[in-house]
Every structure is written in structure tokens, then in C-alpha cells.
Design an enzyme around this catalytic site. Structure first.
Site, PDB file in Angstrom:
ATOM      1  N   HIS A 164       5.874  -0.313 -11.931  1.00 51.73           N
ATOM      2  CA  HIS A 164       6.067  -0.925 -10.912  1.00 51.73           C
ATOM      3  C   HIS A 164       4.595  -1.342 -10.051  1.00 51.73           C
ATOM      4  O   HIS A 164       4.479  -2.119  -9.143  1.00 51.73           O
ATOM      5  CB  HIS A 164       6.894  -0.267  -9.526  1.00 51.73           C
ATOM      6  CG  HIS A 164       7.958  -1.395  -8.870  1.00 51.73           C
ATOM      7  ND1 HIS A 164       9.229  -1.177  -8.340  1.00 51.73           N
ATOM      8  CD2 HIS A 164       7.598  -2.693  -8.840  1.00 51.73           C
ATOM      9  CE1 HIS A 164       9.510  -2.222  -7.901  1.00 51.73           C
ATOM     10  NE2 HIS A 164       8.720  -3.068  -8.066  1.00 51.73           N
ATOM     11  N   ASP A 214      15.717  -1.456  -5.469  1.00 53.62           N
ATOM     12  CA  ASP A 214      14.880  -0.274  -6.088  1.00 53.62           C
ATOM     13  C   ASP A 214      15.334   0.995  -5.223  1.00 53.62           C
ATOM     14  O   ASP A 214      15.966   0.858  -4.220  1.00 53.62           O
ATOM     15  CB  ASP A 214      13.446  -0.455  -5.436  1.00 53.62           C
ATOM     16  CG  ASP A 214      12.291   0.500  -6.465  1.00 53.62           C
ATOM     17  OD1 ASP A 214      12.736   1.566  -6.928  1.00 53.62           O
ATOM     18  OD2 ASP A 214      11.208   0.110  -6.646  1.00 53.62           O
ATOM     19  N   HIS A 249      13.306   3.390  -4.509  1.00 52.70           N
ATOM     20  CA  HIS A 249      12.359   3.670  -3.947  1.00 52.70           C
ATOM     21  C   HIS A 249      11.775   2.542  -2.896  1.00 52.70           C
ATOM     22  O   HIS A 249      11.998   1.528  -3.337  1.00 52.70           O
ATOM     23  CB  HIS A 249      11.207   4.192  -4.570  1.00 52.70           C
ATOM     24  CG  HIS A 249      11.587   5.344  -5.702  1.00 52.70           C
ATOM     25  ND1 HIS A 249      12.254   4.998  -7.125  1.00 52.70           N
ATOM     26  CD2 HIS A 249      11.637   6.723  -5.581  1.00 52.70           C
ATOM     27  CE1 HIS A 249      12.431   6.230  -7.375  1.00 52.70           C
ATOM     28  NE2 HIS A 249      12.185   7.243  -6.719  1.00 52.70           N
ATOM     29  N   ASP A 286       8.610   2.404  -2.275  1.00 55.19           N
ATOM     30  CA  ASP A 286       7.003   1.868  -2.661  1.00 55.19           C
ATOM     31  C   ASP A 286       5.979   1.545  -1.560  1.00 55.19           C
ATOM     32  O   ASP A 286       5.154   0.517  -1.788  1.00 55.19           O
ATOM     33  CB  ASP A 286       7.095   0.709  -3.844  1.00 55.19           C
ATOM     34  CG  ASP A 286       7.947   1.406  -4.979  1.00 55.19           C
ATOM     35  OD1 ASP A 286       8.190   2.661  -5.077  1.00 55.19           O
ATOM     36  OD2 ASP A 286       8.250   0.424  -5.784  1.00 55.19           O
ATOM     37  N   HIS A 295       2.214   3.225  -8.640  1.00 56.20           N
ATOM     38  CA  HIS A 295       3.765   2.302  -8.684  1.00 56.20           C
ATOM     39  C   HIS A 295       4.430   2.765  -7.490  1.00 56.20           C
ATOM     40  O   HIS A 295       5.380   2.095  -7.122  1.00 56.20           O
ATOM     41  CB  HIS A 295       4.439   2.752 -10.007  1.00 56.20           C
ATOM     42  CG  HIS A 295       4.950   3.927  -9.837  1.00 56.20           C
ATOM     43  ND1 HIS A 295       6.264   4.311 -10.610  1.00 56.20           N
ATOM     44  CD2 HIS A 295       4.795   5.178  -9.363  1.00 56.20           C
ATOM     45  CE1 HIS A 295       6.460   5.622 -10.531  1.00 56.20           C
ATOM     46  NE2 HIS A 295       5.575   6.028  -9.580  1.00 56.20           N
ATOM     47  N   ASP A 300      13.515  -2.873  -9.701  1.00 60.45           N
ATOM     48  CA  ASP A 300      13.089  -1.787 -10.565  1.00 60.45           C
ATOM     49  C   ASP A 300      14.643  -1.052 -10.928  1.00 60.45           C
ATOM     50  O   ASP A 300      15.624  -1.021 -10.230  1.00 60.45           O
ATOM     51  CB  ASP A 300      12.879  -0.755  -9.509  1.00 60.45           C
ATOM     52  CG  ASP A 300      12.274   0.571 -10.245  1.00 60.45           C
ATOM     53  OD1 ASP A 300      12.727   1.006 -11.046  1.00 60.45           O
ATOM     54  OD2 ASP A 300      11.150   1.068  -9.631  1.00 60.45           O
ATOM     55  N   ASP A 319      15.519   1.707 -11.674  1.00 59.12           N
ATOM     56  CA  ASP A 319      16.115   2.929 -11.012  1.00 59.12           C
ATOM     57  C   ASP A 319      16.890   2.840  -9.943  1.00 59.12           C
ATOM     58  O   ASP A 319      17.489   3.765  -9.310  1.00 59.12           O
ATOM     59  CB  ASP A 319      14.931   3.804 -10.981  1.00 59.12           C
ATOM     60  CG  ASP A 319      14.100   3.577  -9.555  1.00 59.12           C
ATOM     61  OD1 ASP A 319      14.337   2.619  -8.889  1.00 59.12           O
ATOM     62  OD2 ASP A 319      13.127   4.006  -9.711  1.00 59.12           O
ATOM     63  N   GLU A 368      10.171  -0.434 -14.790  1.00 60.34           N
ATOM     64  CA  GLU A 368      10.313   0.861 -15.226  1.00 60.34           C
ATOM     65  C   GLU A 368      11.420   1.205 -16.106  1.00 60.34           C
ATOM     66  O   GLU A 368      11.905   2.390 -16.022  1.00 60.34           O
ATOM     67  CB  GLU A 368      10.639   1.321 -13.640  1.00 60.34           C
ATOM     68  CG  GLU A 368       9.712   1.207 -12.825  1.00 60.34           C
ATOM     69  CD  GLU A 368       8.542   2.535 -12.750  1.00 60.34           C
ATOM     70  OE1 GLU A 368       8.554   3.135 -13.726  1.00 60.34           O
ATOM     71  OE2 GLU A 368       7.514   2.239 -12.062  1.00 60.34           O
TER      72      GLU A 368
END
Length: 297
Positions: A98, A121, A123, A125, A138, A224, A226, A269
Site C-alpha cells: 500500500h 481497508d 487498516h 494507514d 505501507h 486493500d 485485507d 496487498e
């Protein structure tokens, strides 16, 4: 619409090898024909060369791994994104990790006014070098786009983006700095629990009211993988439990893409070395197919 596909085979931002294989794996598994079958034209495939060198990750910066590798990479991405927009071509950036979004967001912010970000995402970030537990770039791109982070990252941005114009979906793993930053800046966050407790129509209605009120016209979409539950997408370096289902993500994307003017996108990712029975590969292709059948139509 016309697209440029920009592939960035890097692991420098996450410090976990395998994610650099994501772009090629998607390409050889019919990503191009998938997008073309959605009615779009591929203008150009641009491969950003990344030399693999993991000998000294803290060579030039003790708080950001591979800093000397990430800086020229994201500058290159930014220029390509800006050039794509000048030619009225939609840029799709395929990672890699990322950290590539530092470049894609910089190019996006140079090209448009009245901007917002959709961040899908697990997360946030939103870390800066001094707050990052991992020292991985990332975890920093969204913060950079808002004007926070290392000065060389920030210098790539001619304009930063208002934190209140950022919408985060599927978030379920935040560090303390990120939590404080989100609260202080009144950012819009729909975490994993939100999808269980808030109707998606309500999410989008709230988003649209804010967008109209604040005259946000152009969005960058950062996706992303994830954000998915690890059962659906095990092939990623930072999986987080209790992620979104494919149905939840499709419903979200359908509503977002029918409401917003998305002018650029990155997709990141996917780590083929961590995949199981091609589950993540298939999930990636499925959601990209779904997205590009709806985007800007």
C-alpha cells in the site's frame, strides 16, 4: 472508458516478500481481458521497474524501512498518474503493497480540485514515522495525503486533502495515533462492526449528504484486499479477523460506484505466496470484475 494499468511490484513498504508478485499474477490470470470484458479499453500497461535489494532496510532512515527505495518509486507513480489524467485516461495502479498510494494520491491531488478519498481497508494507514510500530511505509500513505509524515513524502503533494473528505470502510485495526488522529480530524469511519449494525443505505445516504454539502466532486478509490475476512482472502500480509464478506464488499462498491465520480484507483496487498488454493486470487478478480462493470457508467 480508457484505462492505464500501472503495475508496481514492490514489497518495500510492507517488508514481507511475495506481495511484489501480485501484479504479474493478476495479469497472467486474465486481468486485462476481465477489464476489457467490462466494456473498457486498455490504453497502456505501464510496468514500473523495481530492483529487489533487501540488504539494508534502514540504510537512509531509521524510522522508515527502505526509505531510499520508496521515495523514487512513489515519485515515479505520481508523475504517471498525473500524465494519465492530462490525457483523460483513468489510472488503475496495481500493487504491490500500500505504500504505492503515496504516489497515486499525490498524482491524483495534483490533477483535481474538490477532492475526496474512499479508503477500503482493514487498516487506517494514518501513521507517521514517529508513531509507526512497524516502520513500514505501507502504514503511512493516507497520512501523507493529508499533510502528515516525512517531509520528503509530503513534498510530493502540491495540494493535500482535507481529512474530513476521507471515508474509511472496513477498518478494524488502528494504532493509538491513528485513533486520536481520526477523532481530532472528524474523519468518517465505518469499521467492521458498522456493517453489522448500520444499513449500508444509511451509510451511503450520510456520505452523499456530506459530499453535496461540501462540494466534493472527484474521488480516488484505494482498495486493500485485507478488507476481506481472511477466510475469503488469506493471501495478504496483514490479515485481520472479522473482515467483510464478499457480499458486503459488493454491496458497498455498488452503492459507492453509483454515487461517486471515481477518477483513479489503486488495488493492493495481494500476496500470492500466502494464498491458499487461489482463494485470494479469485476474490481479487471477482471484485475487480464487479468494480469495473459499474465504475463511471
Amino acid at each position: 472508458m480508457n484505462l492505464n494499468i500501472i503495475t508496481v511490484p514492490t514489497f518495500y513498504g510492507c517488508d514481507k516478500k511475495g506481495v511484489e508478485l501480485g501484479p504479474k499474477t493478476l495479469i497472467v490470470n486474465n486481468l486485462i481481458s476481465t477489464i476489457e470484458n467490462c466494456g473498457h479499453k486498455i490504453n497502456e500497461i505501464i510496468d514500473i521497474p523495481i530492483k529487489i535489494d533487501d540488504k539494508d532496510k534502514f540504510n537512509t532512515n531509521k524510522q522508515i524501512k527502505y526509505f531510499d527505495k520508496v521515495i523514487p518509486m512513489v515519485k515515479n507513480i505520481s508523475k504517471i498518474i498525473e500524465e494519465s489524467h492530462k490525457n483523460n485516461v483513468f489510472p488503475l495502479v496495481i500493487g504491490g503493497d500500500h505504500s504505492i498510494s503515496i504516489g497515486s494520491l499525490a498524482g491524483f491531488s495534483k490533477s483535481f480540485n474538490d477532492t475526496g478519498i474512499i479508503w477500503v481497508d482493514a487498516h487506517g494507514d494514518l501513521n507517521i514515522p514517529s508513531s509507526s510500530p512497524s516502520c513500514n511505509a505501507h502504514g503511512m500513505p493516507l497520512a501523507c495525503s493529508l499533510g502528515y509524515g516525512h517531509k520528503e513524502f509530503i513534498s510530493i503533494f502540491e495540494k493535500t486533502i482535507d481529512p474530513k473528505n476521507v471515508f474509511l470502510f472496513g477498518i478494524r485495526s488502528l494504532d493509538n495515533w491513528e485513533k486520536e488522529f481520526i477523532i481530532k480530524n472528524e474523519m468518517h469511519v465505518y469499521d467492521g462492526n458498522s456493517f453489522d449494525n448500520i444499513p449500508q443505505n444509511t451509510m451511503i445516504e450520510t456520505l452523499n449528504k456530506y459530499i453535496i454539502k461540501n462540494n466534493i466532486k472527484n474521488f480516488h478509490l484505494s482498495f486493500d484486499i485485507d478488507v476481506f475476512d481472511p477466510f475469503i482472502a488469506p493471501g495478504t500480509g496483514t490479515p485481520v479477523k472479522k473482515g467483510l464478506s464478499m457480499e458486503n464488499v459488493k454491496n458497498l462498491m455498488d452503492k459507492l460506484l453509483s454515487s461517486l465520480n471515481i477518477v483513479s484507483m489503486d488495488f493492493v496487498e495481494f500476496n500470492p505466496l500466502l494464498d491458499k488454493n487461489n482463494k485470494t486470487l479469485n476474490a481479487c478478480l471477482e471484485i475487480l470484475d464487479f468494480t469495473f462493470r459499474r465504475i463511471n457508467k
